[in-house]
Design an enzyme around this catalytic site. Structure first.
Site, short mmCIF file in Angstrom:
data_model
loop_
_atom_site.label_atom_id
_atom_site.label_comp_id
_atom_site.label_asym_id
_atom_site.label_seq_id
_atom_site.Cartn_x
_atom_site.Cartn_y
_atom_site.Cartn_z
N THR A 292 86.62 112.06 -26.21
CA THR A 292 87.29 112.65 -25.04
C THR A 292 86.54 112.19 -23.80
O THR A 292 85.85 112.97 -23.16
CB THR A 292 87.29 114.19 -25.12
N GLY B 217 61.76 113.38 -15.58
CA GLY B 217 61.71 111.92 -15.71
C GLY B 217 62.91 111.28 -15.09
O GLY B 217 63.25 111.57 -13.93
N CYS C 123 77.58 112.52 -23.68
CA CYS C 123 78.01 113.93 -23.62
C CYS C 123 77.67 114.62 -22.31
O CYS C 123 78.56 114.98 -21.55
CB CYS C 123 77.40 114.70 -24.78
C1 UDX Z 1 73.58 116.39 -26.32
C2 UDX Z 1 73.29 117.82 -26.80
O1 UDX Z 1 71.89 118.00 -26.93
C3 UDX Z 1 73.99 118.07 -28.13
O2 UDX Z 1 73.79 119.41 -28.54
C4 UDX Z 1 75.48 117.81 -27.95
O3 UDX Z 1 76.15 117.99 -29.17
C5 UDX Z 1 75.71 116.41 -27.42
O4 UDX Z 1 74.97 116.20 -26.22
P1 UDX Z 1 72.65 113.98 -26.96
O5 UDX Z 1 73.67 113.41 -26.03
O6 UDX Z 1 72.43 113.33 -28.29
O7 UDX Z 1 73.00 115.50 -27.28
O8 UDX Z 1 71.28 113.94 -26.17
P2 UDX Z 1 70.11 114.96 -25.79
O9 UDX Z 1 69.04 114.90 -26.79
O10 UDX Z 1 70.65 116.28 -25.45
O11 UDX Z 1 69.56 114.24 -24.48
C6 UDX Z 1 70.41 114.03 -23.35
C7 UDX Z 1 69.70 113.32 -22.26
O12 UDX Z 1 68.79 114.18 -21.63
C8 UDX Z 1 68.90 112.08 -22.68
O13 UDX Z 1 69.17 111.05 -21.75
C9 UDX Z 1 67.46 112.52 -22.58
O14 UDX Z 1 66.60 111.47 -22.27
C10 UDX Z 1 67.54 113.54 -21.45
N1 UDX Z 1 66.49 114.56 -21.47
C11 UDX Z 1 66.40 115.43 -22.52
C12 UDX Z 1 65.61 114.66 -20.41
O15 UDX Z 1 65.67 113.90 -19.44
N2 UDX Z 1 64.64 115.64 -20.43
C13 UDX Z 1 64.53 116.52 -21.46
O16 UDX Z 1 63.64 117.38 -21.41
C14 UDX Z 1 65.44 116.40 -22.54
#
Ligand code: UDX
Length: 475
Positions: free
Chosen positions: A111, A288, A295
């Site tokens: 989506t 960062g 997502c």
């Molecule tokens: C996310 C949700 O966590 C998950 O529950 C949902 O189903 C889909 O979207 P995902 O996209 O795999 O999962 O990534 P996630 O681990 O959540 O990280 C998202 C982004 O945030 C990454 O770019 C990561 O680098 C960033 N991030 C994460 C930060 O910049 N700081 C943090 O402390 C944590």
């Protein structure tokens, strides 16, 4: 029939239902074998279900049937091969076969953000539900898993009503997923909760049976998986609310990074200190380069667009700020790069022509090959646009990055990327980069300058090795 829920674990007495196919456990299908659908299909076979994965992409289906996972996700390859061999799992491009096979059909198609605005593009949901419904010849449950605007499940129910004879009694439910790339296998096999939006006892019973493998695995490991049974709208909202909260948490700490930058505080210590408060918690508090991926960015935008349509736009206006804070981190890296290289920034940004920059990291986070909306790749493209000669290395994301931004130079390893570089930018916190030896890398570069955009390096170690170091939100 409305059911007397919501309620949570312990799992309430849920009426046992017989799958329409006559099988002892519901046979499950997953429509759309992208990140979500492929992972679910493979993991549900691992839980013992008879599974069929459907996709319109013949290449992807051929790969999966040949035991090849089209994405990089730790642990998934082995599970795919094991379950193909066990005969519980297969993949098909035939929708009639899919409709005939399944008792519970999970809709796992993408989506994406609409090309013409912030809302979600529901055309894949519409296409998959319509073609499935047109081929159903007995009762079944269609369960949405894709992340959608609230109200979609009701619309899907109408679509199904339009394309199936009423006497089949096909029903709809919604069950959002929460899997994180890099941990997707465990997130499916060992979820921290299961949420189902249902309208009938039958749907509730079928969905319970379709998740029983998860509850049984938890019982053998002495865990409990909380179950939240609720209505359609709440189930749909749970997913976007969770992602909006996570995005807000990340942008909160990145906003603190901005204030630290203005006041010479250190956001990493600030995050540690506030994170010890269990009401705040230290997870998702890593300042960062901000969030990316398929997502979080698009979900917060689609959520705002939907709230606006519903007349509740004001309630989510803060998500616009969350988005802006997130995007500002990218230009911050550009500023730090210009600072370190002694270049001045004009109104159009810095001029980095004549410089060579090594970019370490292209994926939106480590342990994935996914570069969709990856902050790392966006920054690499900005550096290139500012005139720098950009050399990129990523442990898993090279093919996808090359396809997405072909104008950059891609190198075979860290050493090749940094050789002759005036500046090294660490943009994704892969273990290979965190553990790199600053002394050895220092011998390869033209200038020992590093931007640690994920605050993942040991700044003392790098400084001792003679590097000019800049982190995010740090003095
Ligand atoms: C996310 C949700 O966590 C998950 O529950 C949902 O189903 C889909 O979207 P995902 O996209 O795999 O999962 O990534 P996630 O681990 O959540 O990280 C998202 C982004 O945030 C990454 O770019 C990561 O680098 C960033 N991030 C994460 C930060 O910049 N700081 C943090 O402390 C944590």
């Amino acid at each position: 029939m409305t059911i007397p829920y919501p309620n949570t674990q312990p799992v309430p007495a849920i009426a046992a239902v017989t799958p329409p196919s006559g099988a002892s456990r519901p046979r499950v299908t997953f429509l759309g074998t992208g990140y979500l659908g492929a992972t679910y299909a493979i993991c549900y076979a691992e839980l013992g279900y008879e599974v069929l994965g459907f996709d319109v992409d013949a290449d992807k289906i051929a790969k999966l049937n040949a035991g090849e996972v089209p994405i990089h996700e730790p642990g998934l390859d082995e599970l795919l091969r094991r379950n193909l061999a066990a005969g519980r799992l297969r993949f098909s491009t035939d929708i009639a076969e899919t409709a005939a096979f399944g008792d519970v059909h999970f809709i796992c198609v993408g989506t994406p953000q609409r090309a013409d605005g912030m809302g979600a593009d529901l055309s894949y949901v519409e296409a998959s539900v319509t073609s499935l419904a047109q081929h159903l010849t007995r009762k079944a449950l269609i369960v949405g898993k894709s992340t959608v605007p609230v109200g979609t499940a009701e619309w899907v129910e109408q679509l199904v009503g339009k394309h199936t004879p009423a006497d089949l009694g096909v029903e709809v439910a919604w069950s959002p997923e929460f899997l994180q790339e890099g941990f997707a296998v465990d997130d499916v096999l060992r979820p921290n909760r299961i949420v189902v939006g249902v309208k009938s006892e039958w749907a509730n019973g079928m969905l319970y049976a379709a998740h029983k493998g998860v509850f049984d695995l938890a019982a053998t490991e002495d865990r409990e998986v909380p179950l939240v049974v609720t209505d359609f709208a709440t189930a749909e909202l749970v997913k976007v609310a969770a992602n909006a909260f996570l995005a807000t948490k990340i942008s909160f700490i990145n906003a603190m990074a901005e204030v630290c930058e203005a006041s010479s505080g250190d956001v990493t210590q600030l995050a540690r200190a506030i994170g010890y408060d269990p009401r705040i918690g230290n997870r998702f508090l890593q300042a960062g380069l901000g969030f990316g991926g398929a997502c979080l960015p698009k979900d917060i935008r689609a959520f705002q667009a939907r709230a606006q349509e519903l007349g509740a736009g004001e309630a989510l206006r803060f998500l616009h700020e969350v988005d802006l804070i997130n995007l500002r981190r990218r230009t911050r890296v550009l500023q730090l790069a210009a600072d370190l290289l002694g270049r001045r920034s004009g109104p159009a940004g810095p001029d980095l022509s004549g410089t060579r920059i090594a970019v370490l990291g292209a994926t939106f986070k480590p342990n994935t090959d996914d570069v969709r909306d990856a902050p790392a790749l966006a920054v690499a493209a900005l550096l290139h646009k500012a005139g720098a000669d950009v050399h990129v290395y990523d442990p898993q994301g090279m093919d996808n990055a090359r396809r997405a931004v072909p104008e950059l130079s891609y190198e075979a390893d860290i050493a090749e990327a940094v050789t002759g570089a005036d500046l090294v930018c660490v943009l994704t916190e892969w273990a290979d980069f965190r553990n790199a030896d600053p002394g050895l890398l220092g011998d390869l570069v033209a200038g020992r300058r590093v931007v640690d955009a994920r605050n993942c390096l040991d700044s003392a170690l790098w400084t001792q090795a003679g590097w000019e170091y800049r982190g995010m939100g740090r003095p």
